[in-house]
Every structure is written in C-alpha cells, then in structure tokens.
Scaffold this motif. Structure first.
Motif, PDB file in Angstrom:
ATOM      1  N   TYR A  15      11.695 -71.080  78.711  1.00 49.47           N
ATOM      2  CA  TYR A  15      10.640 -71.940  78.190  1.00 49.47           C
ATOM      3  C   TYR A  15      11.248 -73.158  77.492  1.00 49.47           C
ATOM      4  O   TYR A  15      10.821 -74.294  77.707  1.00 49.47           O
ATOM      5  CB  TYR A  15       9.752 -71.172  77.219  1.00 49.47           C
ATOM      6  CG  TYR A  15       8.715 -72.049  76.559  1.00 49.47           C
ATOM      7  CD1 TYR A  15       7.526 -72.360  77.209  1.00 49.47           C
ATOM      8  CD2 TYR A  15       8.931 -72.579  75.287  1.00 49.47           C
ATOM      9  CE1 TYR A  15       6.584 -73.174  76.614  1.00 49.47           C
ATOM     10  CE2 TYR A  15       7.998 -73.396  74.684  1.00 49.47           C
ATOM     11  CZ  TYR A  15       6.825 -73.684  75.351  1.00 49.47           C
ATOM     12  OH  TYR A  15       5.897 -74.498  74.760  1.00 49.47           O
ATOM     13  N   ARG A  16      12.254 -72.946  76.644  1.00 51.69           N
ATOM     14  CA  ARG A  16      12.901 -74.062  75.931  1.00 51.69           C
ATOM     15  C   ARG A  16      13.547 -75.034  76.902  1.00 51.69           C
ATOM     16  O   ARG A  16      13.463 -76.247  76.720  1.00 51.69           O
ATOM     17  CB  ARG A  16      13.927 -73.521  74.928  1.00 51.69           C
ATOM     18  CG  ARG A  16      13.286 -72.938  73.678  1.00 51.69           C
ATOM     19  CD  ARG A  16      14.308 -72.693  72.589  1.00 51.69           C
ATOM     20  NE  ARG A  16      15.414 -71.835  73.009  1.00 51.69           N
ATOM     21  CZ  ARG A  16      15.416 -70.519  72.965  1.00 51.69           C
ATOM     22  NH1 ARG A  16      14.366 -69.875  72.522  1.00 51.69           N
ATOM     23  NH2 ARG A  16      16.468 -69.831  73.357  1.00 51.69           N
ATOM     24  N   ARG A  17      14.170 -74.507  77.951  1.00 47.47           N
ATOM     25  CA  ARG A  17      14.804 -75.372  78.955  1.00 47.47           C
ATOM     26  C   ARG A  17      13.746 -76.216  79.667  1.00 47.47           C
ATOM     27  O   ARG A  17      13.910 -77.420  79.832  1.00 47.47           O
ATOM     28  CB  ARG A  17      15.601 -74.525  79.945  1.00 47.47           C
ATOM     29  CG  ARG A  17      16.408 -75.327  80.928  1.00 47.47           C
ATOM     30  CD  ARG A  17      17.334 -74.489  81.812  1.00 47.47           C
ATOM     31  NE  ARG A  17      16.684 -73.324  82.420  1.00 47.47           N
ATOM     32  CZ  ARG A  17      16.893 -72.049  82.065  1.00 47.47           C
ATOM     33  NH1 ARG A  17      17.740 -71.763  81.105  1.00 47.47           N
ATOM     34  NH2 ARG A  17      16.277 -71.064  82.675  1.00 47.47           N
ATOM     35  N   SER A  18      12.641 -75.610  80.060  1.00 43.12           N
ATOM     36  CA  SER A  18      11.554 -76.341  80.719  1.00 43.12           C
ATOM     37  C   SER A  18      10.944 -77.376  79.784  1.00 43.12           C
ATOM     38  O   SER A  18      10.649 -78.503  80.197  1.00 43.12           O
ATOM     39  CB  SER A  18      10.472 -75.378  81.184  1.00 43.12           C
ATOM     40  OG  SER A  18      10.974 -74.493  82.137  1.00 43.12           O
ATOM     41  N   ARG A  19      10.746 -77.006  78.533  1.00 47.14           N
ATOM     42  CA  ARG A  19      10.187 -77.938  77.550  1.00 47.14           C
ATOM     43  C   ARG A  19      11.116 -79.128  77.339  1.00 47.14           C
ATOM     44  O   ARG A  19      10.674 -80.276  77.292  1.00 47.14           O
ATOM     45  CB  ARG A  19       9.941 -77.217  76.230  1.00 47.14           C
ATOM     46  CG  ARG A  19       9.260 -78.101  75.191  1.00 47.14           C
ATOM     47  CD  ARG A  19       9.309 -77.503  73.819  1.00 47.14           C
ATOM     48  NE  ARG A  19      10.714 -77.344  73.441  1.00 47.14           N
ATOM     49  CZ  ARG A  19      11.161 -76.429  72.595  1.00 47.14           C
ATOM     50  NH1 ARG A  19      10.335 -75.572  72.046  1.00 47.14           N
ATOM     51  NH2 ARG A  19      12.448 -76.343  72.304  1.00 47.14           N
ATOM     52  N   ASN A  20      12.418 -78.877  77.232  1.00 45.19           N
ATOM     53  CA  ASN A  20      13.374 -79.964  77.037  1.00 45.19           C
ATOM     54  C   ASN A  20      13.404 -80.908  78.238  1.00 45.19           C
ATOM     55  O   ASN A  20      13.502 -82.122  78.076  1.00 45.19           O
ATOM     56  CB  ASN A  20      14.772 -79.402  76.749  1.00 45.19           C
ATOM     57  CG  ASN A  20      14.826 -78.727  75.395  1.00 45.19           C
ATOM     58  OD1 ASN A  20      13.998 -78.965  74.529  1.00 45.19           O
ATOM     59  ND2 ASN A  20      15.807 -77.852  75.211  1.00 45.19           N
ATOM     60  N   TRP A  21      13.327 -80.361  79.452  1.00 42.63           N
ATOM     61  CA  TRP A  21      13.254 -81.205  80.654  1.00 42.63           C
ATOM     62  C   TRP A  21      11.990 -82.057  80.620  1.00 42.63           C
ATOM     63  O   TRP A  21      12.004 -83.247  80.962  1.00 42.63           O
ATOM     64  CB  TRP A  21      13.275 -80.358  81.923  1.00 42.63           C
ATOM     65  CG  TRP A  21      14.642 -80.127  82.459  1.00 42.63           C
ATOM     66  CD1 TRP A  21      15.362 -78.975  82.417  1.00 42.63           C
ATOM     67  CD2 TRP A  21      15.476 -81.080  83.118  1.00 42.63           C
ATOM     68  NE1 TRP A  21      16.577 -79.156  83.009  1.00 42.63           N
ATOM     69  CE2 TRP A  21      16.682 -80.438  83.455  1.00 42.63           C
ATOM     70  CE3 TRP A  21      15.326 -82.416  83.454  1.00 42.63           C
ATOM     71  CZ2 TRP A  21      17.720 -81.092  84.098  1.00 42.63           C
ATOM     72  CZ3 TRP A  21      16.359 -83.066  84.103  1.00 42.63           C
ATOM     73  CH2 TRP A  21      17.532 -82.400  84.413  1.00 42.63           C
ATOM     74  N   ALA A  22      10.888 -81.467  80.236  1.00 41.51           N
ATOM     75  CA  ALA A  22       9.624 -82.204  80.176  1.00 41.51           C
ATOM     76  C   ALA A  22       9.721 -83.352  79.174  1.00 41.51           C
ATOM     77  O   ALA A  22       9.318 -84.485  79.470  1.00 41.51           O
ATOM     78  CB  ALA A  22       8.478 -81.269  79.811  1.00 41.51           C
ATOM     79  N   TYR A  23      10.257 -83.098  77.983  1.00 49.04           N
ATOM     80  CA  TYR A  23      10.415 -84.153  76.979  1.00 49.04           C
ATOM     81  C   TYR A  23      11.337 -85.254  77.484  1.00 49.04           C
ATOM     82  O   TYR A  23      11.059 -86.445  77.284  1.00 49.04           O
ATOM     83  CB  TYR A  23      10.963 -83.584  75.671  1.00 49.04           C
ATOM     84  CG  TYR A  23       9.972 -82.790  74.865  1.00 49.04           C
ATOM     85  CD1 TYR A  23       8.604 -83.013  74.958  1.00 49.04           C
ATOM     86  CD2 TYR A  23      10.401 -81.806  73.997  1.00 49.04           C
ATOM     87  CE1 TYR A  23       7.699 -82.279  74.207  1.00 49.04           C
ATOM     88  CE2 TYR A  23       9.503 -81.070  73.239  1.00 49.04           C
ATOM     89  CZ  TYR A  23       8.155 -81.321  73.355  1.00 49.04           C
ATOM     90  OH  TYR A  23       7.262 -80.601  72.610  1.00 49.04           O
ATOM     91  N   ALA A  24      12.433 -84.886  78.121  1.00 53.71           N
ATOM     92  CA  ALA A  24      13.372 -85.889  78.624  1.00 53.71           C
ATOM     93  C   ALA A  24      12.715 -86.773  79.689  1.00 53.71           C
ATOM     94  O   ALA A  24      12.879 -88.000  79.681  1.00 53.71           O
ATOM     95  CB  ALA A  24      14.617 -85.201  79.193  1.00 53.71           C
ATOM     96  N   LEU A  25      11.977 -86.176  80.587  1.00 51.90           N
ATOM     97  CA  LEU A  25      11.337 -86.956  81.649  1.00 51.90           C
ATOM     98  C   LEU A  25      10.189 -87.805  81.117  1.00 51.90           C
ATOM     99  O   LEU A  25       9.964 -88.920  81.606  1.00 51.90           O
ATOM    100  CB  LEU A  25      10.877 -86.040  82.776  1.00 51.90           C
ATOM    101  CG  LEU A  25      12.031 -85.369  83.529  1.00 51.90           C
ATOM    102  CD1 LEU A  25      11.494 -84.365  84.538  1.00 51.90           C
ATOM    103  CD2 LEU A  25      12.916 -86.387  84.209  1.00 51.90           C
TER     104      LEU A  25
END
Length: 99
Positions: A15-25
């Motif tokens: 979940y944290r990895r997906s959230r971080n990707w979303a914030y970066a994009l």
C-alpha cells in the motif's frame, strides 16, 4: 455500486509503495507533460517550419496542426495556462477566501 474494502491494509508495504508512486506521478504531471510537449516540439521545429514532416512530427501533429507554423509552441503554453487556472485555486486557503 462501490463498497468499502476492509481487507485493504493501509499499513502494508504494498500500500505504501502504491501510495508513494501515486504521489510522485501526481507531482510529475504538471511539470512533466508541458516539458515533454516542449521537448518534442523543439526537436521537430525544423520539420514543422520547413513543412517536411518526419515520422515524429507527424505523430505529434495534434500538438501543432491547428496553429500557424510560427505559433507551433502554443499548445505547450496553452497547457501551462490551463494547469495554472485549475491548480492555483487549489492553493487558496479558507482564510484567504473571505478577504
């Protein structure tokens, strides 16, 4: 209809990895898209000015086809204008609205 998914673990590494990707994009979009529009238009300015299209200038035709040859950059500028008009109001806080 949408339903709550209580099986999702918000403290998991996935979940944290997906959230971080979303914030970066989300952060990359406002700067990245105008940058790449400008980059592709700049790399193809000779083909656009000379009206001798190459493969790449034909594939980015949607960026410059509707404008006069001298104004082929306008789509990148227009995109920045739209991002500014839709993004800047999000930065206004409640206390600034009442002033």
């Amino acid at each position: 209809y949408l339903h709550d998914d209580y099986s999702l673990d918000c403290s998991s590494s996935e979940y944290r990895r997906s959230r971080n990707w979303a914030y970066a994009l989300i952060a990359l979009w406002p700067a990245g898209i105008p940058f790449f529009y400008s980059l592709f238009l700049g790399l193809n300015r000779k083909a656009i000015y000379d009206r001798k299209p190459n493969e790449l200038s034909r594939s980015i035709g949607f960026l410059h086809r509707d404008y006069k040859t001298q104004l082929f950059w306008w789509e990148a500028i227009e995109l920045l204008r739209k991002l500014t008009l839709t993004g800047v109001p999000l930065l206004i806080t409640d206390s600034q609205e009442t002033a």
